[in-house]
Design an enzyme around this catalytic site. Structure first.
Site, mmCIF file in Angstrom:
data_model
loop_
_atom_site.group_PDB
_atom_site.id
_atom_site.type_symbol
_atom_site.label_atom_id
_atom_site.label_comp_id
_atom_site.label_asym_id
_atom_site.label_seq_id
_atom_site.Cartn_x
_atom_site.Cartn_y
_atom_site.Cartn_z
ATOM 1 N N GLU A 226 0.826 -1.208 0.000
ATOM 2 C CA GLU A 226 0.000 0.000 0.000
ATOM 3 C C GLU A 226 0.864 1.264 0.000
ATOM 4 O O GLU A 226 0.547 2.246 -0.666
ATOM 5 C CB GLU A 226 -0.951 -0.001 1.203
ATOM 6 C CG GLU A 226 -2.072 -1.016 1.121
ATOM 7 C CD GLU A 226 -3.006 -0.785 -0.044
ATOM 8 O OE1 GLU A 226 -3.096 0.363 -0.534
ATOM 9 O OE2 GLU A 226 -3.661 -1.741 -0.490
ATOM 10 N N TYR B 179 -6.523 6.247 4.470
ATOM 11 C CA TYR B 179 -6.718 5.187 3.479
ATOM 12 C C TYR B 179 -5.847 3.969 3.779
ATOM 13 O O TYR B 179 -6.332 2.829 3.784
ATOM 14 C CB TYR B 179 -6.427 5.676 2.054
ATOM 15 C CG TYR B 179 -6.292 4.496 1.129
ATOM 16 C CD1 TYR B 179 -7.412 3.762 0.759
ATOM 17 C CD2 TYR B 179 -5.034 4.054 0.707
ATOM 18 C CE1 TYR B 179 -7.300 2.627 -0.016
ATOM 19 C CE2 TYR B 179 -4.911 2.918 -0.070
ATOM 20 C CZ TYR B 179 -6.043 2.215 -0.434
ATOM 21 O OH TYR B 179 -5.924 1.077 -1.188
ATOM 22 N N ASP C 189 -9.667 4.866 -1.859
ATOM 23 C CA ASP C 189 -8.604 5.596 -2.537
ATOM 24 C C ASP C 189 -9.174 6.264 -3.782
ATOM 25 O O ASP C 189 -10.395 6.326 -3.978
ATOM 26 C CB ASP C 189 -7.437 4.667 -2.881
ATOM 27 C CG ASP C 189 -7.792 3.624 -3.941
ATOM 28 O OD1 ASP C 189 -8.973 3.539 -4.364
ATOM 29 O OD2 ASP C 189 -6.877 2.881 -4.364
#
Length: 337
Positions: A40, A121, A139
């Site tokens: 991520e 996020y 996102d």
């Protein structure tokens, strides 16, 4: 009873999920949270195609969060070179140290948000994918999917609270991680910003944007900001086939990265004659970097890096391009002589 959009999307994901090195197949036990978190962070502002080989190399070198925490910061920054947005690498290392010190990743989004460099996020994505928490991970791709599904034609910046509320309302609690990844895949491969493949979308029958006939009009376009332009000077100091490199200050753009020395960037162009000039775009401004000769190293810490091994210096893209341009200009001059 008609299938819910969430169920349709999960069925599509079960059959079409992308095979990625930081994922387990749909329905499988969750992936190691270290790999979920690392992916991520790497994927912020960076494409999947770019990240895949770098992710594999990263986890081969540091297979656990404890191994990453124990690595020298300079090694982490060097391994990150070329991925851009270098504050991510500094935060990555700081976060790894924090996680290793406490014995593991927090299992909730609220706990993850307290770690260095983890925002809303990333916290939600790790919590849902690695730990199954039913937290909506929203996102840019997911914002676009939700806005089109519900026909939101305002710019995302204006509609974000509504988009997040609508996403949370459809998030299934039993397969939270798979649903997060299903939405990411849908936004990346089908519900694209331009030329969306609506004919392949499992949510087309429920989508207001598709029904309108102009799905690309959703969400509304954001106002384009004009980025200011700056100039920088990078000193080319060479001796016996090596050039003088320094490490940029820890805080600021390209913080902690190897670089050619030079003064702070400014709005006015330097007056010295440039060997080469390279143009580069950052998020908030554009830059022309002027490479100029200097006779001796400045009075600061640095090291001599052989030009034959310059690829091992861990230079960010800007300075790697500047060195390539300077060498190309020198070769052109030699050919013309």
């Amino acid at each position: 009873m008609p299938a819910r959009p969430a169920d349709k999307l999960l069925s599509h994901y079960d059959a079409n999920a992308r095979a990625l090195p930081w994922r387990n197949p749909p329905g499988s036990p969750p992936m190691d949270p270290y790999r979920v978190w690392l992916s991520e962070v790497m994927l912020q502002q960076t494409t999947v195609a770019t990240v895949k080989p770098r992710f594999r190399r990263f986890v081969e070198r540091w297979p656990t969060v404890e191994a990453l925490a124990a690595a020298p910061a300079e090694d982490v920054m060097q391994e990150w070179a070329g991925l851009g947005y270098y504050a991510r690498a500094r935060n990555l290392h700081a976060c790894a140290k924090s996680v290793a010190a406490t014995g593991g990743f927090p299992r909730t989004a609220d706990g993850l948000r307290k770690l260095p460099g983890i925002g809303d996020y990333t916290a939600a994505a790790v919590a849902s994918i690695a730990f199954g928490e039913g937290t909506a991970a929203v996102d840019t791709n997911v914002e676009r999917v939700i806005a089109r599904l519900h026909g939101i034609d305002r710019p995302v910046a204006e509609a974000r609270p509504d988009i997040r509320r609508l996403a949370a309302a459809m998030w299934p609690r039993d397969r939270a991680g798979d649903f997060a990844q299903a939405l990411m895949d849908l936004g990346a491969t089908i519900c694209r910003p331009k030329a969306p493949l609506c004919g392949e979308c499992p949510l087309a029958a429920d989508c207001v944007a598709f029904a309108s006939g102009t799905p690309e009009a959703f969400p509304g376009p954001k106002a384009k900001a004009i980025r200011p332009h700056r100039h920088g000077e990078a000193w080319w100091i060479e001796r016996d086939g090596a050039i003088w490199l320094v490490r940029r200050p820890e805080k600021g753009i390209l913080g902690g990265m190897a670089a050619l020395p030079g003064p702070e960037w400014a709005t006015a162009a330097p007056t010295g004659r440039a060997i080469a000039i390279v143009s580069h775009g950052f998020t908030h401004f554009t830059l022309d970097l002027h490479v100029t000769h200097r006779a001796a190293p400045p009075d600061s810490e640095g090291w001599w890096q052989g030009l034959a091994t310059i690829s091992e210096a861990g230079l960010p893209t800007l300075y790697a391009r500047a060195i390539e341009a300077a060498l190309a200009a020198r070769e052109a001059r030699a050919d013309a002589a």
